[in-house]
Write a protein that holds these residues in place. Structure first.
Motif, PDB file in Angstrom:
ATOM      1  N   LEU A 272      53.542   9.055  28.496  1.00 52.09           N
ATOM      2  CA  LEU A 272      52.995   9.418  29.803  1.00 52.09           C
ATOM      3  C   LEU A 272      53.845   8.865  30.943  1.00 52.09           C
ATOM      4  O   LEU A 272      53.977   9.504  31.998  1.00 52.09           O
ATOM      5  N   VAL A 273      54.399   7.687  30.763  1.00 52.71           N
ATOM      6  CA  VAL A 273      55.300   7.134  31.782  1.00 52.71           C
ATOM      7  C   VAL A 273      56.523   8.033  31.940  1.00 52.71           C
ATOM      8  O   VAL A 273      56.961   8.366  33.075  1.00 52.71           O
ATOM      9  N   ALA A 274      57.124   8.444  30.828  1.00 47.89           N
ATOM     10  CA  ALA A 274      58.281   9.347  30.898  1.00 47.89           C
ATOM     11  C   ALA A 274      57.893  10.681  31.520  1.00 47.89           C
ATOM     12  O   ALA A 274      58.667  11.287  32.295  1.00 47.89           O
ATOM     13  N   LEU A 275      56.668  11.153  31.193  1.00 54.39           N
ATOM     14  CA  LEU A 275      56.188  12.400  31.764  1.00 54.39           C
ATOM     15  C   LEU A 275      56.055  12.301  33.284  1.00 54.39           C
ATOM     16  O   LEU A 275      56.439  13.227  34.034  1.00 54.39           O
ATOM     17  N   GLY A 302      54.979  20.333  27.291  1.00 54.82           N
ATOM     18  CA  GLY A 302      55.066  20.005  25.871  1.00 54.82           C
ATOM     19  C   GLY A 302      54.807  18.532  25.608  1.00 54.82           C
ATOM     20  O   GLY A 302      54.161  18.160  24.615  1.00 54.82           O
ATOM     21  N   GLU A 303      55.292  17.675  26.534  1.00 54.27           N
ATOM     22  CA  GLU A 303      55.043  16.244  26.384  1.00 54.27           C
ATOM     23  C   GLU A 303      53.552  15.929  26.516  1.00 54.27           C
ATOM     24  O   GLU A 303      53.022  15.052  25.824  1.00 54.27           O
ATOM     25  N   VAL A 304      52.858  16.648  27.392  1.00 53.03           N
ATOM     26  CA  VAL A 304      51.414  16.449  27.539  1.00 53.03           C
ATOM     27  C   VAL A 304      50.702  16.794  26.239  1.00 53.03           C
ATOM     28  O   VAL A 304      49.797  16.070  25.795  1.00 53.03           O
ATOM     29  N   LYS A 305      51.085  17.889  25.618  1.00 55.72           N
ATOM     30  CA  LYS A 305      50.458  18.274  24.348  1.00 55.72           C
ATOM     31  C   LYS A 305      50.702  17.209  23.277  1.00 55.72           C
ATOM     32  O   LYS A 305      49.795  16.867  22.502  1.00 55.72           O
ATOM     33  N   LEU A 311      46.834  10.812  21.169  1.00 61.15           N
ATOM     34  CA  LEU A 311      45.561  10.209  21.550  1.00 61.15           C
ATOM     35  C   LEU A 311      44.443  10.645  20.612  1.00 61.15           C
ATOM     36  O   LEU A 311      43.559   9.850  20.288  1.00 61.15           O
ATOM     37  N   ARG A 312      44.458  11.913  20.185  1.00 66.08           N
ATOM     38  CA  ARG A 312      43.445  12.364  19.222  1.00 66.08           C
ATOM     39  C   ARG A 312      43.593  11.621  17.898  1.00 66.08           C
ATOM     40  O   ARG A 312      42.601  11.219  17.277  1.00 66.08           O
TER      41      ARG A 312
END
Length: 446
Positions: A272-275, A302-305, A311-312
């Motif tokens: 998330l930091v890189a995102l 794509g990084e979010v997915k 996380l799941r």
């Protein structure tokens, strides 16, 4: 080769000696066995030690109770009980050395505060202190009885058995024909001819052979007294066990929190930091190079997915939603579907257990199936879950290479500790070459 031969010969010789020794009946072996002499030594030592403990216990108890009208009675009584605890430790060591009785130390004192008064209160409240005082009192009459019986049988047995060797002492030094059985003003009966001497030796042989078994019967009472009065009470042992289990639970929870923190830091958080950085760059390029900005936004999508998937997976590792919503059958089937080998799942439960037990079963099966996938070299596995007599039973079987061991520092040791924290048991049957059968038993709580 020479060394191997020597070892083989030595093993054969030891086995032959043991076989020859055991050909002798137990009744004939007993008078010469080390165990019999250790038990006899225990009885002989018991009497002087019993005098010491009885004198100390009665004196301190009497003085302490007599001084209770003043404040001095409390410390005297507490000191007496503390001394009895020390004598109890000595008796446990003596029983361990001479009788082979392993008795755990009683539960430790737990003063509520620091200081001498708190310590005295803990000593006086401790049930084990009073039980060890009771042992010091009742052991004396029993040790006296045991001492007299054992010494009488031992002395008369060996004296009569060896009578043919020393009966000559009477006519030579005492001025009579032998041991006198009866005598009055008219006549006397002596054991002086060959027949009487032989019969005396045979009676002595019977006494000698019976003495070890009599002593063994006497020490059985000592074993019971030491175990019942000098060991931990059931309540105290249960408290110690629960404290240990609580420590295991706390350590396990702390380890789980560290694992979650590490997974978040190294996985989703870093992603998330890189995102966020990529989206910041894309925003700056939005007016200068819309096409490059759009490409960077697609990459960020794509990084979010990927972050959501991680996380799941992390949430599933904490507590899977399918377990809460649909129970063990569906949750274990989902775990089996992710295993590298085909797994058959059989769940036969009349109702759902409490969530804590469900969670332990789920994570136990998950870890066992991970071991099957990574280490067992198996082609198939079976998971069975059922209820029997108020216990939930879990069994995972595979046809792999075997060799699993709880004591080898593997994850099985951690599983055993987790199960033990809720009064569960883990049993591993995994001979070399397989198959491996791991059975877990947990309390049923619905």
């Amino acid at each position: 080769m020479e060394s191997a031969y020597g070892q083989g010969y030595g093993g054969w010789d030891d086995a032959a000696v043991a076989e020859r020794r055991h050909r002798l009946p137990a009744g004939l072996r007993a008078p010469f066995e080390g165990r019999s002499w250790r038990e006899f030594g225990y009885v002989m030592l018991g009497f002087p030690i019993g005098v010491l403990m009885f004198t100390y216990a009665v004196t301190m108890l009497s003085v302490g109770v007599g001084l209770l009208v003043t404040f001095l009675g409390v410390p005297v009584l507490a000191a007496g009980l503390a001394g009895c605890r020390g004598l109890g430790a000595m008796e446990r060591a003596r029983a361990r050395a001479l009788l082979g009785v392993e008795v755990a130390a009683p539960e430790p004192l737990r003063p509520r505060k620091r200081g001498a008064l708190a310590w005295m209160g803990a000593v006086l409240r401790s049930g084990s202190s009073w039980r060890q005082l009771l042992y010091a009192v009742v052991q004396f009459p029993w040790s006296l009885f045991s001492f007299v019986v054992a010494l009488t049988f031992w002395a008369y047995g060996w004296a009569m058995l060896t009578y043919p060797l020393w009966f000559w002492v009477f006519p030579m030094w005492v001025g009579q024909d032998g041991v006198q059985l009866y005598g009055d003003e008219g006549h006397a009966v002596y054991l002086d001819n060959a027949f009487e001497v032989t019969v005396t030796a045979l009676v002595g042989l019977l006494f000698t052979m019976a003495t070890p078994w009599i002593v063994r019967g006497l020490t059985m009472v000592d074993r019971v007294m030491v175990s019942a009065l000098l060991g931990p009470s059931r309540l105290g042992a249960r408290v110690v066990e629960l404290e240990s289990d609580r420590g295991v639970v706390v350590d396990t929870a702390a380890a789980d929190l560290r694992r979650i923190e590490r997974d978040l830091h190294d996985g989703a958080q870093a992603r998330l930091v890189a995102l966020a950085m990529d989206l910041g760059v894309a925003r700056e390029k939005l007016t200068e190079d819309p096409r490059e900005a759009a490409r960077m936004v697609d990459s960020a999508h794509g990084e979010v997915k990927t972050a959501l998937r991680e996380l799941r997976d992390l949430a599933r590792g904490i507590h899977p939603a399918v377990l809460t919503d649909r129970g063990l059958d569906a949750a274990l089937s989902a775990v089996a579907a992710r295993c590298a080998v085909p797994v058959v799942v059989e769940v036969d439960l009349p109702a759902r257990p409490v969530p804590a037990i469900e969670g332990i079963v789920y994570f136990t099966v998950s870890e066992l199936l991970q071991n099957v996938s990574k280490h067992a070299g198996a082609s198939r596995a079976v998971v069975d879950v059922w209820k029997v007599e108020g216990r939930l039973m879990l069994q995972v079987t595979d046809d792999g290479m075997g060799g699993a061991d709880v004591g080898a520092g593997s994850g099985l040791a951690g599983l055993a500790e987790r199960l033990g924290a809720v009064d569960g048991v883990l049993v591993v049957d995994s001979p070399a070459g397989g198959p491996t059968r791991v059975t877990a038993e947990l309390p049923w709580r619905a």
